[in-house]
Design an enzyme around this catalytic site. Sequence first.
Site, short mmCIF file in Angstrom:
data_model
loop_
_atom_site.label_atom_id
_atom_site.label_comp_id
_atom_site.label_asym_id
_atom_site.label_seq_id
_atom_site.Cartn_x
_atom_site.Cartn_y
_atom_site.Cartn_z
N ASP A 121 -103.06 -61.84 -62.76
CA ASP A 121 -101.95 -61.89 -61.81
C ASP A 121 -100.65 -62.05 -62.57
OD1 ASP A 121 -100.64 -61.97 -59.38
OD2 ASP A 121 -100.99 -64.11 -59.06
N HIS A 172 -88.46 -63.18 -56.54
CA HIS A 172 -89.46 -64.22 -56.27
C HIS A 172 -89.38 -65.34 -57.31
CE1 HIS A 172 -93.16 -66.22 -55.18
NE2 HIS A 172 -93.62 -66.06 -56.40
N ARG A 180 -86.71 -76.09 -59.23
CA ARG A 180 -85.92 -76.57 -60.36
C ARG A 180 -84.46 -76.59 -59.96
NH1 ARG A 180 -89.88 -73.52 -62.69
NH2 ARG A 180 -88.55 -71.69 -62.76
N ASP A 226 -102.56 -62.43 -52.21
CA ASP A 226 -103.00 -63.43 -53.18
C ASP A 226 -102.72 -64.83 -52.62
OD1 ASP A 226 -104.05 -64.26 -55.62
OD2 ASP A 226 -102.07 -64.37 -56.55
N GLN A 252 -101.70 -76.50 -55.14
CA GLN A 252 -101.08 -75.88 -56.32
C GLN A 252 -100.00 -76.77 -56.94
OE1 GLN A 252 -99.16 -72.19 -55.27
NE2 GLN A 252 -99.13 -71.40 -57.36
N LYS A 280 -105.28 -71.46 -55.98
CA LYS A 280 -105.23 -70.01 -55.96
C LYS A 280 -106.61 -69.35 -55.82
CE LYS A 280 -102.34 -67.81 -56.47
NZ LYS A 280 -101.42 -67.28 -55.43
N THR A 286 -95.96 -61.94 -56.39
CA THR A 286 -95.29 -61.83 -55.09
C THR A 286 -94.07 -60.92 -55.18
OG1 THR A 286 -95.99 -64.08 -54.69
CG2 THR A 286 -94.31 -63.20 -53.22
CA CA Z 1 -99.89 -64.23 -57.11
#
Ligand code: CA
Length: 440
Positions: free
Chosen positions: A151, A158, A167, A258, A265, A278, A374
């Site tokens: 991935d 994104h 952040r 996905d 996460q 994931k 994404t």
């Molecule tokens: Ca992904």
Amino acid sequence: MMKNISSLSILNLKNTMNIKANNPALKSWIEVAENSDFPIQNLPFGIFSLGEETARVGVAIGTKIVDLKALFELGYLNDLSFELADFDAAVLNPMLLQGKEAMRDLRNRISDLLNVENQELQGNSDAIESVLIDAENADMHLPVYIGDYTDFYSSEQHAYNVGCLFRDPDNALMPNWKHIPVGYHGRSSSIIVSGEPIHRPKGQKKPNPEEPPVFGQSNLLDFELEMGFVTFQGKPLGDTISTEEADDFIFGMCLFNDWSARDIQGWEYVPLGPFLGKNFASHMGAWIVTLDALEPFRVAGPVQNPKVLPYLEYKGDKHVAINLEVAIQPENTEETVVANSNYKYMYWNMNQQLAHHTINGCNINCGDLMASGTISGPKEGQFGSMLEISWKGSKSVAMKDGTERKFINDHDTVIMRGYAQNDKTRIGFGEVTAKILPVK
Ligand code: CA
């Protein structure tokens, strides 16, 4: 047997302007609605079964599936390099081992057989009966045995959005992001085909920073709008695929959801990255659209600044314009579209991803799946995950049934669609759909 790609065939492969099956003037004797995802110029490959019969290779056209096993048994695919076992298979891998040139010949041959000007199949009603299946009667299966799944994280918007959320907007992109197509190795065992419902995952999370972690169901379940690409057999361990060669090793593309459990996460990802948040499931579309069919929709990518290292430089238009859409359908009511994006918004293209993946000598196998990451466009309304759409849960999206969403609820169905279109042809991917069942 796998074919060696000779220098001559590489020359042929590069000549994508003359792929016969892409001719926008072609018409099929099979009726295809104007807005169909599957005109004769598409001919995507998938695995289907009918009732108790074994799963096998099919090609979509209009609302029909062409049974390649039956087509082969009737002698219509005799002059190609394929064997019966390549089509009488529950995955596309045996067929794909024949490589890009053989697959191009196969698609051209199927296109000929479905062409209104060709009587070979059209004029044989008995053959048509055994070869042509109503897609609505077929069960679709995971099309590929996926040995390895990678991935990427290749949409700048994104990565920027996530950087802002977690952040700081001034340093949203990590220092490596514009130098490396960042990626990680995912898990292939839990990649399933469109339509299979999944249960909401559970796991360890830390909802309150001041308190110890807890165990429970994920409350921040999210989709990720992605495209995947499936590879042909690559080169031996130790070798590298250049950006120039990459097209010859890419079979085709599919829709890809996905899934992410954002709460699991968020707690687990330090320092090694994605894991149980994931790997509980990802959904792929049932139809793989060949890269050949997508050649007319190539577009230039963004100017990459800072300049990339030489092994990531590429020539020509290597991005692809594919309109993408995500809808949420609460149970027993109509769907609401929550995102419209486009694959052309990628910063890194497939050629760069494959070149980067193999630059260290890592080998790629037939049937590997590489996902884009994404895909978010630059504007609000174009974001490819609820994390971004709800801005980390700070705002809600109104559904047509009057309810609201920040993330995905039990009994919601998430539907992704994609198609490439110009003034002559529309090449679609169908849908990837999945319903979320309550936690087990
Ligand atoms: Ca992904």
